[in-house]
Design an enzyme around this catalytic site. Sequence first.
Site, PDB file in Angstrom:
ATOM      1  N   HIS A 163       0.885  -1.187   0.000  1.00 22.64           N
ATOM      2  CA  HIS A 163       0.000   0.000   0.000  1.00 22.64           C
ATOM      3  C   HIS A 163       0.920   1.234   0.000  1.00 22.64           C
ATOM      4  CE1 HIS A 163      -3.401   2.496   0.647  1.00 22.64           C
ATOM      5  NE2 HIS A 163      -3.773   2.163   1.877  1.00 22.64           N
ATOM      6  N   HIS A 198      -2.258  -2.285  -9.815  1.00 29.62           N
ATOM      7  CA  HIS A 198      -3.256  -1.692  -8.921  1.00 29.62           C
ATOM      8  C   HIS A 198      -4.474  -2.595  -8.848  1.00 29.62           C
ATOM      9  CE1 HIS A 198      -5.884   1.285  -7.092  1.00 29.62           C
ATOM     10  NE2 HIS A 198      -4.780   1.923  -6.758  1.00 29.62           N
ATOM     11  N   ASP A 209       2.221   5.528  -6.541  1.00 27.18           N
ATOM     12  CA  ASP A 209       3.447   5.567  -5.739  1.00 27.18           C
ATOM     13  C   ASP A 209       4.704   5.660  -6.578  1.00 27.18           C
ATOM     14  OD1 ASP A 209       2.405   5.361  -3.084  1.00 27.18           O
ATOM     15  OD2 ASP A 209       1.711   3.376  -3.665  1.00 27.18           O
TER      16      ASP A 209
END
Length: 348
Positions: A194, A233, A284
Amino acid sequence: MLEYRGYDIRDLAKKSSYEEVAYLLLYGELPKKYELDDFKMELTERRELPPQIIGLLTQLPPYTHPMVVLRTSISYLGSLDKKIDIKTREENLEKAKNFIAKFPTIIAYYHRIRTGQNLVPPKFELNHAANFLYMLHGEEPSKTAEQALDMDLILHAEHELNASTFAARIAASTLADMYACIVAATGTLMGPLHGGASQEVMNMLREVATPRRADEYVRKKLERGEKVMGFGHRVYKNVIDPRTELLRELAKKLASEGDPNWFEISEAIAKSAYKYKKLLPNVDFYSASVYENLRIPDDLFINIFAMGRVAGWSAHIIEQYENNKLIRPRAKYTGEIDKEYKPLSERD
Ligand code: COA
């Protein structure tokens, strides 16, 4: 398309500010000018930390991960709040504003303490993003740096039922206090699958070190069956996450004004990840080179994510409290059933 309360994320990222987006998430509507001014003032007034929290930051071992520091500080803030169990709308919003305002100070102060530097108190005139960089580095950021962090915080502010927000909602559904919910979210965000991914991405960029080594690195990693951090994802499959595109633009802009190396390595990795496994970068991935160019230490990357996401967490917790039903999924047992219980002495 990704929207926050009906507004396209691209409009918010380019035209709004983190404070305005936090208001939107908490109150459900964009503020009028006087409402935004009041809200900003309220956040500014809440930035400073109680002395007990500063004491805690000085006592924690300097090798403590800043996310552990953050969740411990949130818990401690809860113990100082005499209204911890009051859940009126007004009180919930009060707590939310405190979290949003104090997260940057906790992070910056801890970093200054662990590196043996003087604390830089919050500066009233600076907005949320600029003030954080100021408290962290001890000097006011450039306009580009301020705008970059502001946009990054907007892009991280909310993303429906991602793991950390879901954890917060599960805790809220038991009617646990708001500090407990935010601690649950903070702990969940830390995992490398995450929010922890951005720190892992930076480790990867450092390991690759130069764009020409990217292809071999990605190929070998995939051959070993390992994950390339910052790709894939759960929600965006075969389509690019809209936040990634915005962060890529941001990373490119910062690279053109600062160190281009990290962005160039990122681009080379993205090209190879797509070539070998059609993998697309997630939010990210480009965050890492953005943070690096903002001179943010690697182990603070997840904290920056938390600084943005705390507005979304708070809005979800309040929504859960206000229309609550216990979230309690069932598990399906797949092992053997109807087994005979034997006394300990009869077991082989
Ligand atoms: N690197 C290599 N392969 C990846 C990958 C990655 N980052 N992300 C997904 N894949 C692969 C899976 O291994 C799977 O391959 P297989 O079919 O050969 O088994 C395939 O792509 C499909 O994966 P999928 O089931 O769609 O992924 P998921 O929904 O279970 O997992 C993540 C989503 C985010 C947990 C996963 O992509 C991941 O671990 N990414 C790296 C960590 C990260 O960047 N997290 C931040 C998310 S915002």
